[in-house]
Scaffold this active site. Structure first.
Site, PDB file in Angstrom:
ATOM      1  N   GLY A  12       0.985  -1.667  -0.085  1.00 30.41           N
ATOM      2  CA  GLY A  12       0.200  -0.080   0.154  1.00 30.41           C
ATOM      3  C   GLY A  12       0.820   1.312  -0.387  1.00 30.41           C
ATOM      4  NE  ARG A  15      -4.872   6.058  -2.518  1.00 31.57           N
ATOM      5  CZ  ARG A  15      -5.245   5.228  -1.943  1.00 31.57           C
ATOM      6  NH1 ARG A  15      -5.864   6.822  -1.186  1.00 31.57           N
ATOM      7  NH2 ARG A  15      -6.301   4.639  -1.494  1.00 31.57           N
ATOM      8  CG  ASP A  63      -7.149  -7.228  -5.543  1.00 33.57           C
ATOM      9  OD1 ASP A  63      -7.377  -7.007  -4.278  1.00 33.57           O
ATOM     10  OD2 ASP A  63      -8.092  -7.734  -6.726  1.00 33.57           O
ATOM     11  CE1 TYR A 155      -8.498  -0.875   9.933  1.00 29.77           C
ATOM     12  CE2 TYR A 155      -8.766  -0.690  12.074  1.00 29.77           C
ATOM     13  CZ  TYR A 155      -8.329  -0.776  10.949  1.00 29.77           C
ATOM     14  OH  TYR A 155      -7.079   0.152  10.599  1.00 29.77           O
ATOM     15  CE  LYS A 159      -5.277  -2.344  10.046  1.00 28.54           C
ATOM     16  NZ  LYS A 159      -3.763  -2.254   9.182  1.00 28.54           N
ATOM     17  CB  ILE A 187      -2.577   9.299  11.394  1.00 32.01           C
ATOM     18  CG1 ILE A 187      -2.136   8.149  12.409  1.00 32.01           C
ATOM     19  CG2 ILE A 187      -0.770   9.922  10.569  1.00 32.01           C
ATOM     20  CD1 ILE A 187      -1.165   8.684  14.081  1.00 32.01           C
TER      21      ILE A 187
END
Ligand SMILES: NC(=O)c1ccc[n+]([C@@H]2O[C@H](COP(=O)([O-])OP(=O)(O)OC[C@H]3O[C@@H](n4cnc5c(N)ncnc54)[C@H](OP(=O)(O)O)[C@@H]3O)[C@@H](O)[C@H]2O)c1
Length: 253
Positions: A12, A15, A63, A155, A159, A187
């Site tokens: 990733g 960006r 992907d 999510y 994590k 952030i």
């Protein structure tokens, strides 16, 4: 670890925070493998910016929703640079959903990108590390892993899994590979968040502020360069959000 001359894979990396981490590693002299999913143009820009910093860089598309493609990232790194000593697992998806409305597709998507990909990338990374060479892995996780709520359930579970994966890998890949995590608070605002989003979140955080990409970079660089005696830890970079809202009498205002 001296980063200069190493090869770092950042997932990733095209960006936002992945990009910031990738360019910070390039600025420290690491050659870069910029993984991206859909952001080909942005990845090409990061490659150009890294080269302008004097290192070599390539972009690799994969992907992570298609697990068979995950191994390609390490394969490309080895084909281009001979080896990779650093892996930063930053790519992730972050979609809302509570216990009653999270469907199976949402669950599967999160687990594929946020947990399965880091596991199989770490496996491929470790297998490809040449004998006698040391490596480091940094997993980017979230303070929600330590202080779960009722939103973003899939999510949050991925994590939390990444924190445990960090502890498992730290033991399994020792002594040659140190594996740590950075658990982030607010952030950057998620895409589509309205103005003032981070400021609103900051009000509930003990340090009363949100973070910045430099806070993330400082933590990642510390784990990579600052000490070679740390493994299996999760460094929480969240202004104290994992502690919850401040309770009791405050002594310093
Ligand atoms: N932003 C924050 O304040 C914050 C807070 C807590 C934790 N974090 C964690 O920090 C990390 C970076 O955060 P961020 O906000 O910069 O992330 P982001 O913009 O939400 O996404 C990071 C990257 O993940 C990649 N990705 C998503 N789905 C993918 C797929 N199916 N296959 C391959 N790549 C995929 C995307 O690459 P492409 O664009 O190339 O598709 C994207 O650029 C994440 O792990 C996030 O969970 C961030």
């Amino acid at each position: 670890m001296e980063l200069r001359g190493t090869t770092a894979i950042v997932t990733g990396g095209a960006r936002r925070l992945g990009r910031a981490i990738a360019l910070a590693l390039a600025a420290r002299g690491a050659n870069l493998v910029v993984h991206y999913g859909h952001s080909a143009e942005a990845a090409a820009r990061v490659v150009a910016e890294a080269r302008a910093l004097g290192v070599e860089a390539v972009a690799v598309e994969a992907d992570f929703g298609r697990p068979a493609l995950v191994g390609r990232v390490v394969e490309e790194a080895v084909a281009r640079f001979g080896r990779a000593e650093v892996l930063v697992n930053s790519a992730a998806i972050f979609e809302p959903g509570g216990v009653l409305d999270t469907d199976e597709a949402t669950w599967d998507r999160h687990f594929a990108v946020n947990l399965k990909a880091p596991f199989f990338l770490s496996q491929a990374f470790a297998r490809a590390l040449p004998p006698g060479v040391s490596g480091k892995i940094v997993n980017i996780t979230d303070y929600r892993a330590l202080r779960p709520g009722t939103d973003h359930v899939a999510y949050t579970l991925t994590k939390a899994g990444l924190v445990t994966l960090t502890q498992v890998l730290a033991q399994a890949l020792a002594p040659r590979v140190a594996v740590n995590a950075v658990a982030l608070g607010a952030i950057l605002p998620p895409p589509g968040a309205g103005p003032g989003h981070l400021e609103r979140l900051a009000r509930a955080v003990p340090l009363r502020r949100h973070g910045a990409p430099d806070d993330v970079i400082a933590a990642v660089l510390f784990l990579l360069e600052g000490s070679d005696f740390i493994t299996g830890t999760t460094l929480v970079v969240d202004g104290g959000a994992h502690l919850g809202p401040v309770r009791g009498t405050q002594t310093v205002e």
